[in-house]
Design a protein around this motif. Sequence first.
Motif, PDB file in Angstrom:
ATOM      1  N   TYR A 126      -9.682   4.065   4.266  1.00 37.51           N
ATOM      2  CA  TYR A 126     -10.169   2.695   4.458  1.00 37.51           C
ATOM      3  C   TYR A 126      -9.120   1.703   3.963  1.00 37.51           C
ATOM      4  CZ  TYR A 126     -13.200  -1.403   4.306  1.00 37.51           C
ATOM      5  OH  TYR A 126     -13.741  -2.645   4.503  1.00 37.51           O
ATOM      6  N   THR A 127      -8.560   1.982   2.796  1.00 36.76           N
ATOM      7  CA  THR A 127      -7.536   1.101   2.236  1.00 36.76           C
ATOM      8  C   THR A 127      -6.312   1.051   3.133  1.00 36.76           C
ATOM      9  OG1 THR A 127      -8.323   1.565  -0.002  1.00 36.76           O
ATOM     10  CG2 THR A 127      -6.106   0.666   0.199  1.00 36.76           C
ATOM     11  N   GLU A 128      -5.894   2.204   3.657  1.00 39.95           N
ATOM     12  CA  GLU A 128      -4.736   2.245   4.557  1.00 39.95           C
ATOM     13  C   GLU A 128      -5.022   1.485   5.851  1.00 39.95           C
ATOM     14  OE1 GLU A 128      -3.857   6.351   5.199  1.00 39.95           O
ATOM     15  OE2 GLU A 128      -3.277   6.694   3.107  1.00 39.95           O
ATOM     16  N   GLU A 129      -6.202   1.686   6.398  1.00 38.16           N
ATOM     17  CA  GLU A 129      -6.556   1.095   7.687  1.00 38.16           C
ATOM     18  C   GLU A 129      -6.745  -0.420   7.610  1.00 38.16           C
ATOM     19  OE1 GLU A 129      -7.408   1.244  11.773  1.00 38.16           O
ATOM     20  OE2 GLU A 129      -6.797   2.925  10.508  1.00 38.16           O
ATOM     21  N   PHE A 130      -7.451  -0.870   6.593  1.00 38.85           N
ATOM     22  CA  PHE A 130      -7.823  -2.280   6.520  1.00 38.85           C
ATOM     23  C   PHE A 130      -7.033  -3.060   5.472  1.00 38.85           C
ATOM     24  CE2 PHE A 130     -11.596  -0.062   8.156  1.00 38.85           C
ATOM     25  CZ  PHE A 130     -11.690  -0.687   9.391  1.00 38.85           C
ATOM     26  N   GLY A 131      -6.234  -2.359   4.665  1.00 36.83           N
ATOM     27  CA  GLY A 131      -5.428  -3.024   3.647  1.00 36.83           C
ATOM     28  C   GLY A 131      -6.241  -3.667   2.544  1.00 36.83           C
ATOM     29  N   ASP A 132      -7.454  -3.191   2.389  1.00 38.31           N
ATOM     30  CA  ASP A 132      -8.361  -3.760   1.396  1.00 38.31           C
ATOM     31  C   ASP A 132      -9.018  -2.628   0.624  1.00 38.31           C
ATOM     32  OD1 ASP A 132      -9.506  -5.920   0.178  1.00 38.31           O
ATOM     33  OD2 ASP A 132     -11.038  -6.249   1.693  1.00 38.31           O
ATOM     34  N   PHE A 133      -9.193  -2.793  -0.679  1.00 38.68           N
ATOM     35  CA  PHE A 133      -9.822  -1.766  -1.502  1.00 38.68           C
ATOM     36  C   PHE A 133     -11.328  -1.797  -1.289  1.00 38.68           C
ATOM     37  CE2 PHE A 133     -11.994  -0.472  -5.392  1.00 38.68           C
ATOM     38  CZ  PHE A 133     -11.497   0.810  -5.540  1.00 38.68           C
ATOM     39  N   ILE A 134     -11.943  -0.631  -1.254  1.00 40.29           N
ATOM     40  CA  ILE A 134     -13.399  -0.512  -1.184  1.00 40.29           C
ATOM     41  C   ILE A 134     -13.832   0.457  -2.279  1.00 40.29           C
ATOM     42  CG2 ILE A 134     -13.335   1.346   0.536  1.00 40.29           C
ATOM     43  CD1 ILE A 134     -15.909   0.094   1.714  1.00 40.29           C
TER      44      ILE A 134
END
Length: 61
Positions: A26-34
């Motif tokens: 998710y972090t790689e794809e959207f550049g945002d931490f979840i």
Amino acid sequence: MDFTDKQFSRLSKRSLHHLEKLQQKYTEEFGDFISKAELMSIIVHYTKNQVNNNDGYRKKE
């Protein structure tokens, strides 16, 4: 939906590892931490929708 540490401790090592891999993707794809809790909420919500959709199809058969 709020997930506590106790609920995460109930996950198997394999499930927890898979959740961490999804978190990284998710972090790689959207550049945002979840957070794991946010990710689990999404998974639970999606799964409930899938089950409801599948139940609807079965009832029509």
